[in-house]
Design a protein around this motif. Structure first.
Motif, PDB file in Angstrom:
ATOM      1  N   PRO A  17       1.004  -1.089   0.021  1.00  0.00           N
ATOM      2  CA  PRO A  17       0.182   0.035  -0.015  1.00  0.00           C
ATOM      3  C   PRO A  17       0.625   1.692  -0.173  1.00  0.00           C
ATOM      4  O   PRO A  17       1.843   0.968   0.591  1.00  0.00           O
ATOM      5  N   LYS A  18       0.367   2.598  -0.069  1.00  0.00           N
ATOM      6  CA  LYS A  18       1.230   3.877  -0.539  1.00  0.00           C
ATOM      7  C   LYS A  18       1.846   3.906   1.251  1.00  0.00           C
ATOM      8  O   LYS A  18       2.364   4.830   0.893  1.00  0.00           O
ATOM      9  N   ASN A  70       6.203 -14.715   6.705  1.00  0.00           N
ATOM     10  CA  ASN A  70       4.885 -14.567   7.875  1.00  0.00           C
ATOM     11  C   ASN A  70       4.461 -13.255   8.906  1.00  0.00           C
ATOM     12  O   ASN A  70       3.749 -12.501   8.836  1.00  0.00           O
ATOM     13  N   TYR A  71       6.179 -11.881   8.136  1.00  0.00           N
ATOM     14  CA  TYR A  71       6.331 -11.377   8.187  1.00  0.00           C
ATOM     15  C   TYR A  71       5.423 -10.788   7.325  1.00  0.00           C
ATOM     16  O   TYR A  71       4.801  -9.185   8.396  1.00  0.00           O
ATOM     17  N   LEU A  72       5.549 -10.808   6.052  1.00  0.00           N
ATOM     18  CA  LEU A  72       4.429 -10.201   5.346  1.00  0.00           C
ATOM     19  C   LEU A  72       2.307  -9.901   5.370  1.00  0.00           C
ATOM     20  O   LEU A  72       1.986  -8.906   5.542  1.00  0.00           O
ATOM     21  N   LYS A  73       2.856 -11.294   6.058  1.00  0.00           N
ATOM     22  CA  LYS A  73       1.556 -11.088   6.742  1.00  0.00           C
ATOM     23  C   LYS A  73       0.949 -10.457   7.511  1.00  0.00           C
ATOM     24  O   LYS A  73      -0.051 -10.157   7.971  1.00  0.00           O
ATOM     25  N   GLU A  74       1.948  -9.764   9.109  1.00  0.00           N
ATOM     26  CA  GLU A  74       1.628  -9.581  10.073  1.00  0.00           C
ATOM     27  C   GLU A  74       1.584  -8.237   9.877  1.00  0.00           C
ATOM     28  O   GLU A  74       0.907  -7.419  10.501  1.00  0.00           O
ATOM     29  N   LEU A  75       2.643  -7.768   8.420  1.00  0.00           N
ATOM     30  CA  LEU A  75       1.825  -6.383   7.936  1.00  0.00           C
ATOM     31  C   LEU A  75       0.496  -6.367   7.538  1.00  0.00           C
ATOM     32  O   LEU A  75       0.147  -5.116   6.436  1.00  0.00           O
ATOM     33  N   GLU A  76      -0.225  -7.527   7.112  1.00  0.00           N
ATOM     34  CA  GLU A  76      -1.625  -7.273   6.588  1.00  0.00           C
ATOM     35  C   GLU A  76      -1.019  -7.146   5.290  1.00  0.00           C
ATOM     36  O   GLU A  76      -2.202  -6.302   4.292  1.00  0.00           O
ATOM     37  N   LEU A  77      -0.368  -7.196   4.242  1.00  0.00           N
ATOM     38  CA  LEU A  77      -0.101  -6.808   2.882  1.00  0.00           C
ATOM     39  C   LEU A  77      -0.174  -8.543   2.385  1.00  0.00           C
ATOM     40  O   LEU A  77      -0.850  -9.841   2.640  1.00  0.00           O
ATOM     41  N   GLU A  78      -1.145  -7.788   0.985  1.00  0.00           N
ATOM     42  CA  GLU A  78      -2.498  -9.103   0.056  1.00  0.00           C
ATOM     43  C   GLU A  78      -0.423  -9.282  -0.182  1.00  0.00           C
ATOM     44  O   GLU A  78      -0.155  -9.361  -1.082  1.00  0.00           O
ATOM     45  N   ILE A  79      -1.157 -10.697  -0.803  1.00  0.00           N
ATOM     46  CA  ILE A  79       0.279 -11.495  -0.880  1.00  0.00           C
ATOM     47  C   ILE A  79      -0.434 -12.812  -1.418  1.00  0.00           C
ATOM     48  O   ILE A  79      -1.458 -12.928  -1.336  1.00  0.00           O
ATOM     49  N   TRP A  80       0.073 -12.885  -2.956  1.00  0.00           N
ATOM     50  CA  TRP A  80      -0.175 -14.415  -3.483  1.00  0.00           C
ATOM     51  C   TRP A  80       1.139 -15.184  -3.767  1.00  0.00           C
ATOM     52  O   TRP A  80       1.672 -14.543  -4.698  1.00  0.00           O
ATOM     53  N   GLU A  81       0.975 -16.478  -4.153  1.00  0.00           N
ATOM     54  CA  GLU A  81       2.009 -17.489  -3.745  1.00  0.00           C
ATOM     55  C   GLU A  81       1.602 -18.371  -4.995  1.00  0.00           C
ATOM     56  O   GLU A  81       0.120 -17.772  -6.300  1.00  0.00           O
TER      57      GLU A  81
END
Length: 88
Positions: A17-18, A70-81
């Motif tokens: 996110p911006k 897990n770090y990226l998920k803790e930041l609540e970023l959208e992730i596509w594998e």
């Protein structure tokens, strides 16, 4: 059985996110989680408007990759594998 010391690769797409533009999100994947990160594609809004999208190739041990995700998920970023989005 895969050894925990064996390097593996994982392709992801992440939305930054911006509001996170000044945060070293990708840099922390390298410095804090020991991953090798290659940015294979990116889209950023003009004049820092809008969110950024990054296609990342991550390399590390399975444990390093899991910790980085897990770090990226803790930041609540959208992730596509890669297995979720098919051909990019």
């Amino acid at each position: 059985m895969v050894s925990q010391n064996t390097l593996t690769n994982k392709r992801i797409r992440v939305r930054i996110p911006k509001d996170y533009r000044q945060e070293p999100v990708i840099s922390r994947l390298v410095s804090d989680y020991g991953l090798t990160v290659n940015i294979s594609a990116a889209i950023l809004g003009a004049n820092a408007i809008g969110d950024g999208w990054f296609d990342l190739d991550l390399q590390g041990t399975p444990e390093q990759i899991d910790s980085g995700l897990n770090y990226l998920k803790e930041l609540e970023l959208e992730i596509w594998e890669d297995n979720n989005i098919g051909n990019w």
